[in-house]
Write a protein that holds these residues in place. Sequence first.
Motif, PDB file in Angstrom:
ATOM      1  N   GLY A  29       0.893  -1.109   0.037  1.00  0.00           N
ATOM      2  CA  GLY A  29      -0.087  -0.036   0.018  1.00  0.00           C
ATOM      3  C   GLY A  29       0.835   1.218   0.005  1.00  0.00           C
ATOM      4  O   GLY A  29       2.110   1.181  -0.061  1.00  0.00           O
ATOM      5  N   SER A  30       0.122   2.365   0.290  1.00  0.00           N
ATOM      6  CA  SER A  30       0.730   3.732   0.333  1.00  0.00           C
ATOM      7  C   SER A  30       0.937   4.558   1.455  1.00  0.00           C
ATOM      8  O   SER A  30       1.385   5.603   1.660  1.00  0.00           O
ATOM      9  N   SER A  31       0.556   3.911   2.649  1.00  0.00           N
ATOM     10  CA  SER A  31       0.646   4.382   3.879  1.00  0.00           C
ATOM     11  C   SER A  31       2.010   4.404   4.474  1.00  0.00           C
ATOM     12  O   SER A  31       2.714   3.486   3.955  1.00  0.00           O
ATOM     13  N   ARG A  32       2.367   5.269   5.339  1.00  0.00           N
ATOM     14  CA  ARG A  32       3.706   5.312   5.973  1.00  0.00           C
ATOM     15  C   ARG A  32       3.790   5.249   7.566  1.00  0.00           C
ATOM     16  O   ARG A  32       2.708   5.204   8.205  1.00  0.00           O
ATOM     17  N   GLU A  33       5.056   5.195   7.972  1.00  0.00           N
ATOM     18  CA  GLU A  33       5.123   5.052   9.508  1.00  0.00           C
ATOM     19  C   GLU A  33       4.500   3.997  10.068  1.00  0.00           C
ATOM     20  O   GLU A  33       4.555   2.943   9.395  1.00  0.00           O
ATOM     21  N   GLY A  34       3.890   4.019  11.230  1.00  0.00           N
ATOM     22  CA  GLY A  34       3.124   2.920  11.737  1.00  0.00           C
ATOM     23  C   GLY A  34       2.027   2.357  11.222  1.00  0.00           C
ATOM     24  O   GLY A  34       1.569   1.267  11.341  1.00  0.00           O
ATOM     25  N   PHE A  35       1.566   2.923  10.028  1.00  0.00           N
ATOM     26  CA  PHE A  35       0.458   2.320   9.202  1.00  0.00           C
ATOM     27  C   PHE A  35       1.198   1.792   7.942  1.00  0.00           C
ATOM     28  O   PHE A  35       0.418   1.314   6.826  1.00  0.00           O
ATOM     29  N   SER A  36       2.207   1.676   7.696  1.00  0.00           N
ATOM     30  CA  SER A  36       2.950   1.196   6.551  1.00  0.00           C
ATOM     31  C   SER A  36       2.564  -0.425   6.242  1.00  0.00           C
ATOM     32  O   SER A  36       2.707  -1.115   7.239  1.00  0.00           O
ATOM     33  N   LEU A  93      -0.173  -1.073   3.999  1.00  0.00           N
ATOM     34  CA  LEU A  93      -1.441  -1.350   3.448  1.00  0.00           C
ATOM     35  C   LEU A  93      -2.591  -1.029   4.643  1.00  0.00           C
ATOM     36  O   LEU A  93      -3.634  -1.852   4.614  1.00  0.00           O
ATOM     37  N   ASN A  94      -2.728  -0.164   5.201  1.00  0.00           N
ATOM     38  CA  ASN A  94      -3.621   0.377   6.136  1.00  0.00           C
ATOM     39  C   ASN A  94      -4.903   0.544   5.632  1.00  0.00           C
ATOM     40  O   ASN A  94      -5.034   1.408   4.690  1.00  0.00           O
ATOM     41  N   THR A  95      -6.151  -0.184   5.607  1.00  0.00           N
ATOM     42  CA  THR A  95      -7.417  -0.049   5.186  1.00  0.00           C
ATOM     43  C   THR A  95      -8.395   0.586   6.454  1.00  0.00           C
ATOM     44  O   THR A  95      -9.378   0.540   6.169  1.00  0.00           O
ATOM     45  N   GLY A  96      -7.918   0.992   7.517  1.00  0.00           N
ATOM     46  CA  GLY A  96      -8.610   1.669   8.419  1.00  0.00           C
ATOM     47  C   GLY A  96      -8.907   3.159   8.268  1.00  0.00           C
ATOM     48  O   GLY A  96      -7.892   3.962   8.462  1.00  0.00           O
ATOM     49  N   LEU A  97     -10.162   3.577   8.026  1.00  0.00           N
ATOM     50  CA  LEU A  97     -10.336   5.242   7.944  1.00  0.00           C
ATOM     51  C   LEU A  97     -10.346   5.769   9.444  1.00  0.00           C
ATOM     52  O   LEU A  97     -10.501   7.140   9.416  1.00  0.00           O
ATOM     53  N   HIS A  98     -10.476   4.976  10.592  1.00  0.00           N
ATOM     54  CA  HIS A  98     -10.651   5.375  11.920  1.00  0.00           C
ATOM     55  C   HIS A  98      -9.430   5.778  12.794  1.00  0.00           C
ATOM     56  O   HIS A  98      -9.500   5.864  13.962  1.00  0.00           O
ATOM     57  N   VAL A  99      -8.047   5.589  12.027  1.00  0.00           N
ATOM     58  CA  VAL A  99      -6.856   5.344  13.040  1.00  0.00           C
ATOM     59  C   VAL A  99      -5.914   6.397  12.707  1.00  0.00           C
ATOM     60  O   VAL A  99      -4.757   6.282  12.923  1.00  0.00           O
ATOM     61  N   GLN A 100      -6.418   7.640  12.371  1.00  0.00           N
ATOM     62  CA  GLN A 100      -5.527   8.810  11.957  1.00  0.00           C
ATOM     63  C   GLN A 100      -4.562   8.701  10.998  1.00  0.00           C
ATOM     64  O   GLN A 100      -3.454   9.530  10.800  1.00  0.00           O
ATOM     65  N   PHE A 142      -6.722   9.998   2.186  1.00  0.00           N
ATOM     66  CA  PHE A 142      -6.196   9.760   0.878  1.00  0.00           C
ATOM     67  C   PHE A 142      -5.641   8.536   0.728  1.00  0.00           C
ATOM     68  O   PHE A 142      -5.811   7.556  -0.163  1.00  0.00           O
ATOM     69  N   ASN A 143      -4.479   8.157   1.539  1.00  0.00           N
ATOM     70  CA  ASN A 143      -3.776   6.908   1.706  1.00  0.00           C
ATOM     71  C   ASN A 143      -4.738   5.655   1.742  1.00  0.00           C
ATOM     72  O   ASN A 143      -4.755   4.711   1.194  1.00  0.00           O
ATOM     73  N   VAL A 144      -5.655   5.922   2.739  1.00  0.00           N
ATOM     74  CA  VAL A 144      -6.605   4.553   3.116  1.00  0.00           C
ATOM     75  C   VAL A 144      -7.359   4.295   2.156  1.00  0.00           C
ATOM     76  O   VAL A 144      -7.516   2.981   1.526  1.00  0.00           O
ATOM     77  N   ASN A 183     -15.599   6.956   3.403  1.00  0.00           N
ATOM     78  CA  ASN A 183     -16.052   7.880   4.395  1.00  0.00           C
ATOM     79  C   ASN A 183     -16.476   7.172   5.886  1.00  0.00           C
ATOM     80  O   ASN A 183     -17.577   6.446   5.695  1.00  0.00           O
ATOM     81  N   TYR A 184     -15.948   7.365   6.964  1.00  0.00           N
ATOM     82  CA  TYR A 184     -16.095   6.220   8.008  1.00  0.00           C
ATOM     83  C   TYR A 184     -17.284   6.667   8.543  1.00  0.00           C
ATOM     84  O   TYR A 184     -18.094   5.860   9.176  1.00  0.00           O
TER      85      TYR A 184
END
Length: 271
Positions: free
Chosen positions: A34-41, A43-50, A54-56, A99-100
């Motif tokens: 996926g495209s998320s970074r740092e702790g979400f690196s 392929l994060n698919t959660g919209l509710h985790v800060q 756009f990445n999610v 949209n969560y």
Amino acid sequence: MTMILESSETFLSIKKWKEQIPGLAAIFSTRNGGSSREGFSSLNTGLHVQDEPFNVITNRNIVGANAKAPLEEWVCAEQIHGSYIKEVDRTYKGRGSTNYQDSIKGSDGLWTCESNVYLSLCFADCVPLYFVEPNSRFIGLAHAGWKGTVQNIAGKMIQKASESGVDASRIQVYIGPSIGKCCYEVDETVADQVKHCLNREDHSSLTKKTNGKYNLDLKMLNKQLLEDSGLKKEQITLASNCTSCEEDLFFSHRRDFGKTGRMSAVIGWRE
């Protein structure tokens, strides 16, 4: 291991169902590709985790495209660690997908018998429960943390199916990747609720430790609850994966001290 990595690095599929049930998409995303970074690196698919929305959404589109389960046809739930289960149909397509706030409120379980409606829930240690009965086209998906488990969300899904005319003796359940007994420690309060939720004296899902706490096997507990609801052992399959141990494949809320991404479980009929 009863789940295999597909041709894409982004998800695992239920091998037995893929081979035996034509037209069914039933997958569990990994943390990779996926495209998320740092702790979400990554392929994060959660919209509710800060994470960046756009990445999610980009990540969800990657999963949907690779699984041939288009994001615009996903239906997502709020997930409040309860046991409410909502029936959905085609009019719900897209709810919570980008949209969560638009997710199905107050729900930790979804079911439908319609095609091109992909049920989707997020996970990072809790137990994903997949349900299918091919003749009626019943599919269900439930999010079972310890609270939802002791409230018997597993048995409630079987009840919903039966009430809608589905032959429960034909339902197949897949208990997907979650935190394993090896890594999941709970206190006496949780252990007491575990003991009281079963219609039996078998508490083999719990192992008492020398510190007075317990290791809890959430997958096994859900299997026992499904059996208490009338399912036979051969109707239930368990994943061997531990989301906490397998850091290369999965996010883990407990291992990562709460700042982590989410995997998505998705199930639906392709028309």
